[in-house]
Enzyme design. Structure first.
Site, PDB file in Angstrom:
ATOM      1  NE  ARG A 171     -28.098 -23.304   5.635  1.00 57.75           N
ATOM      2  CZ  ARG A 171     -29.106 -23.698   6.415  1.00 57.75           C
ATOM      3  NH1 ARG A 171     -30.166 -22.921   6.576  1.00 57.75           N
ATOM      4  NH2 ARG A 171     -29.049 -24.857   7.026  1.00 57.75           N
ATOM      5  CG  HIS A 195     -29.368 -26.294   1.922  1.00 54.40           C
ATOM      6  ND1 HIS A 195     -30.027 -26.584   3.086  1.00 54.40           N
ATOM      7  CD2 HIS A 195     -28.065 -26.124   2.265  1.00 54.40           C
ATOM      8  CE1 HIS A 195     -29.160 -26.580   4.102  1.00 54.40           C
ATOM      9  NE2 HIS A 195     -27.970 -26.283   3.627  1.00 54.40           N
ATOM     10  CG  ASP A 196     -31.819 -26.038  -6.177  1.00 52.41           C
ATOM     11  OD1 ASP A 196     -32.499 -27.090  -6.152  1.00 52.41           O
ATOM     12  OD2 ASP A 196     -31.709 -25.328  -7.198  1.00 52.41           O
ATOM     13  CB  VAL A 216     -31.083 -32.252  -2.843  1.00 51.72           C
ATOM     14  CG1 VAL A 216     -32.106 -33.376  -2.835  1.00 51.72           C
ATOM     15  CG2 VAL A 216     -30.527 -32.013  -1.439  1.00 51.72           C
ATOM     16  CG  ASP A 240     -33.442 -30.146  -9.373  1.00 51.27           C
ATOM     17  OD1 ASP A 240     -33.216 -29.570  -8.267  1.00 51.27           O
ATOM     18  OD2 ASP A 240     -33.975 -31.264  -9.433  1.00 51.27           O
ATOM     19  CG  ASN A 286     -33.522 -27.935   3.272  1.00 51.64           C
ATOM     20  OD1 ASN A 286     -32.402 -27.435   3.417  1.00 51.64           O
ATOM     21  ND2 ASN A 286     -33.806 -28.782   2.295  1.00 51.64           N
ATOM     22  N   PRO A 290     -24.905 -31.738   4.342  1.00 47.64           N
ATOM     23  CG  PRO A 290     -23.213 -30.135   4.114  1.00 47.64           C
ATOM     24  CD  PRO A 290     -24.389 -30.730   3.399  1.00 47.64           C
ATOM     25  CB  THR A 340     -17.608 -14.695   5.641  1.00 48.46           C
ATOM     26  OG1 THR A 340     -17.310 -13.330   5.936  1.00 48.46           O
ATOM     27  CG2 THR A 340     -18.187 -14.732   4.237  1.00 48.46           C
ATOM     28  CG  ASP A 391     -15.032 -10.067   6.335  1.00 51.61           C
ATOM     29  OD1 ASP A 391     -15.171 -11.224   6.802  1.00 51.61           O
ATOM     30  OD2 ASP A 391     -15.411  -9.055   6.942  1.00 51.61           O
TER      31      ASP A 391
HETATM   32  C1  HEM Z   1     -19.527 -27.625   4.961  1.00 47.72           C
HETATM   33  C2  HEM Z   1     -20.660 -28.044   5.418  1.00 47.72           C
HETATM   34  C3  HEM Z   1     -21.730 -27.117   5.917  1.00 47.72           C
HETATM   35  C4  HEM Z   1     -22.450 -27.275   7.049  1.00 47.72           C
HETATM   36  C5  HEM Z   1     -22.350 -28.428   8.036  1.00 47.72           C
HETATM   37  C6  HEM Z   1     -23.328 -26.139   7.158  1.00 47.72           C
HETATM   38  C7  HEM Z   1     -24.240 -25.946   8.179  1.00 47.72           C
HETATM   39  C8  HEM Z   1     -24.965 -24.791   8.374  1.00 47.72           C
HETATM   40  C9  HEM Z   1     -25.845 -24.564   9.496  1.00 47.72           C
HETATM   41  C10 HEM Z   1     -26.150 -25.578  10.593  1.00 47.72           C
HETATM   42  C11 HEM Z   1     -26.349 -23.314   9.375  1.00 47.72           C
HETATM   43  C12 HEM Z   1     -27.341 -22.633  10.318  1.00 47.72           C
HETATM   44  C13 HEM Z   1     -28.742 -23.141  10.032  1.00 47.72           C
HETATM   45  C14 HEM Z   1     -29.780 -22.677  11.027  1.00 47.72           C
HETATM   46  O1  HEM Z   1     -29.471 -21.952  11.950  1.00 47.72           O
HETATM   47  O2  HEM Z   1     -30.945 -23.066  10.867  1.00 47.72           O
HETATM   48  C15 HEM Z   1     -25.793 -22.744   8.181  1.00 47.72           C
HETATM   49  C16 HEM Z   1     -26.045 -21.478   7.718  1.00 47.72           C
HETATM   50  C17 HEM Z   1     -25.544 -20.977   6.542  1.00 47.72           C
HETATM   51  N1  HEM Z   1     -24.823 -21.681   5.585  1.00 47.72           N
HETATM   52 FE1  HEM Z   1     -23.925 -23.457   5.864  1.00 47.72          FE
HETATM   53  N2  HEM Z   1     -23.130 -25.321   6.104  1.00 47.72           N
HETATM   54  C18 HEM Z   1     -22.176 -25.878   5.301  1.00 47.72           C
HETATM   55  C19 HEM Z   1     -21.722 -25.388   4.091  1.00 47.72           C
HETATM   56  C20 HEM Z   1     -22.228 -24.262   3.473  1.00 47.72           C
HETATM   57  C21 HEM Z   1     -21.991 -23.901   2.106  1.00 47.72           C
HETATM   58  C22 HEM Z   1     -21.213 -24.743   1.105  1.00 47.72           C
HETATM   59  C23 HEM Z   1     -22.632 -22.724   1.886  1.00 47.72           C
HETATM   60  C24 HEM Z   1     -22.735 -21.910   0.635  1.00 47.72           C
HETATM   61  C25 HEM Z   1     -21.873 -21.938  -0.354  1.00 47.72           C
HETATM   62  C26 HEM Z   1     -23.244 -22.348   3.140  1.00 47.72           C
HETATM   63  C27 HEM Z   1     -23.933 -21.168   3.364  1.00 47.72           C
HETATM   64  C28 HEM Z   1     -24.569 -20.850   4.545  1.00 47.72           C
HETATM   65  C29 HEM Z   1     -25.075 -19.526   4.834  1.00 47.72           C
HETATM   66  C30 HEM Z   1     -24.933 -18.303   3.961  1.00 47.72           C
HETATM   67  C31 HEM Z   1     -25.734 -19.617   6.080  1.00 47.72           C
HETATM   68  C32 HEM Z   1     -26.515 -18.505   6.793  1.00 47.72           C
HETATM   69  C33 HEM Z   1     -27.932 -18.488   6.233  1.00 47.72           C
HETATM   70  C34 HEM Z   1     -28.851 -17.442   6.830  1.00 47.72           C
HETATM   71  O3  HEM Z   1     -28.426 -16.614   7.633  1.00 47.72           O
HETATM   72  O4  HEM Z   1     -30.039 -17.468   6.460  1.00 47.72           O
HETATM   73  N3  HEM Z   1     -23.015 -23.313   4.063  1.00 47.72           N
HETATM   74  N4  HEM Z   1     -24.951 -23.672   7.591  1.00 47.72           N
END
Ligand code: HEM
Ligand code: NAG
Ligand code: NAG
Length: 328
Positions: free
Chosen positions: A65, A69-70, A73, A77, A94, A163, A194, A250
């Site tokens: 993640r 997020h890098d 924006v 970089d 963030n 997003p 996943t 998975d």
């Molecule tokens: C499509 C739009 C996306 C939205 C709206 C979104 C939103 C979120 C949110 C709200 C969380 C939980 C944050 C928290 O609890 O503080 C999260 C976690 C996560 N997101 Fe996304 N995300 C998106 C796309 C992505 C993409 C593109 C990736 C990576 C390629 C990604 C990887 C992750 C991962 C791995 C976590 C878990 C992080 C952890 O456990 O530390 N997400 N995401």
């Protein structure tokens, strides 16, 4: 704070000037960028990610993640790593949410003693994300390298560009499109969910409350369990994004969506959205990946390479930071 690992700033800058200014603006990223300059880079990153995940499996997800997020924006970089009040790390999506900064610091410290001034923080993040995926059981993909580090963070860019789980899929698709990614990339990269965790505050909009009724696209048993997890109002309680295999990379993420077991609105919306063009496209892709895990894995690698190539600084742009938290 002490930055003892960072050799003398002067030495580092001079080396960076000598070694790294051969490139020209607009250079392409390559997979062999450090083969002569710092061949040990892979081993160092791999060992750190491995041991961080041995302590806490979730760290693989957090590093993935961090890269996302890098990249969204100002391009990939390393700007998310910069400390300071105006930092991206303090932007709403963030703050108290993105994790893994200490792992990146530890990797960078080792790399600075091995090949000072050579490996960018942005590349460290990209490589760490790749190993996070791999060690979670996900696909191997060739991480392209040669990014340089940005000089400034962009907090308002982070507020605008990242997003939110509360916005409609069409607006998420627009944000991806703004950085050169398409609707397929949205569905494929959402498959990152996943692995990893999310906090109650990011999905409690789907539960019954004084201001909202239960989301009909959320399985009722799952809703009841989430309701009790989040009772008491601690918005920081976490649960797995993938209810059926929390830490394994998975295709279960997509299978969950078929049975209304996506955690975030933005997850379930890929399958249960209103019947428009975007929704029917994302729905068909969810169906495909829920069935064909090999296709998901190979498409995920391809989309990660695409995401990792968002507006990189190359050649003589930016710098190689000594310490990932501050510009030189
Ligand atoms: C499509 C739009 C996306 C939205 C709206 C979104 C939103 C979120 C949110 C709200 C969380 C939980 C944050 C928290 O609890 O503080 C999260 C976690 C996560 N997101 Fe996304 N995300 C998106 C796309 C992505 C993409 C593109 C990736 C990576 C390629 C990604 C990887 C992750 C991962 C791995 C976590 C878990 C992080 C952890 O456990 O530390 N997400 N995401
Ligand atoms: C910050 O991001 C916005 C896009 O949201 C962009 O218009 C602006 O130029 C960026 N600022 C800097 C200093 O890079
Ligand atoms: C969540 O944790 C952060 C940081 O520890 C804290 O500032 C915030 O108040 C907490 N939020 C809730 C709802 O407990």
């Amino acid at each position: 704070m002490e930055y003892s690992h960072c050799r003398l700033l002067l030495v580092c800058s001079v080396l960076a000037l000598c070694l790294c200014n051969q490139g020209a603006r607009g250079d392409e990223l390559t997979s062999d960028f450090y083969d002569y300059k710092c061949p040990g880079v892979y081993t160092v990153v791999q060992q750190h990610v491995f041991s961080a995940m041995r302590d806490e499996l979730r760290m693989g997800a957090s590093l993935l993640r961090l890269h996302f997020h890098d990249c969204f924006v100002n391009g990939c970089d390393g700007s998310i790593l910069l400390d300071g009040d105006e930092g991206e790390k303090f932007a709403r999506p963030n703050q108290n949410s993105v994790r893994g900064y200490e792992v990146i610091d530890a990797i960078k410290a080792d790399l600075e003693s091995m090949c000072p001034g050579v490996v960018s923080c942005a590349d460290v993040v990209a490589l760490a994300a790749g190993y996070g995926v791999l060690f979670s059981g996900g696909p191997y993909y060739d991480v392209l390298l040669g990014r340089r580090d940005g000089l400034v963070a962009n907090q308002s860019g982070a507020e605008k560009g990242l997003p939110s789980p509360f916005e409609p899929i069409s607006s998420i698709v627009q944000k991806f499109s703004d950085v050169g990614l398409d609707t397929t990339d949205v569905v494929v990269l959402s498959g990152a969910h996943t692995i990893g965790r999310a906090r109650c505050g990011l999905f409690s909009n789907r539960l019954t409350s004084t201001t909202s009724s239960a989301d009909p696209t959320l399985d009722s048993t799952m809703a009841a369990n989430l309701q009790s997890l989040c009772a008491g109002g601690d918005g920081n309680q976490t649960t797995a994004l993938d209810i059926s295999s929390a830490d394994a990379f998975d295709k279960h993420y997509y299978q969950n969506l078929l049975t209304k077991k996506g955690l975030l609105s933005s997850d379930q919306g890929l399958f249960s959205g209103d019947e428009d063009v975007v929704a029917s496209t994302t729905k068909a892709l969810v169906q495909k990946y829920s069935d064909d895990g090999e296709q998901f894995f190979s498409d995920f690698g391809a989309s990660m390479v695409k995401m990792g190539s968002i507006r990189p600084l190359t050649g003589s742009e930016g710098e190689i930071r000594c310490n990932c938290r501050v510009a030189n």
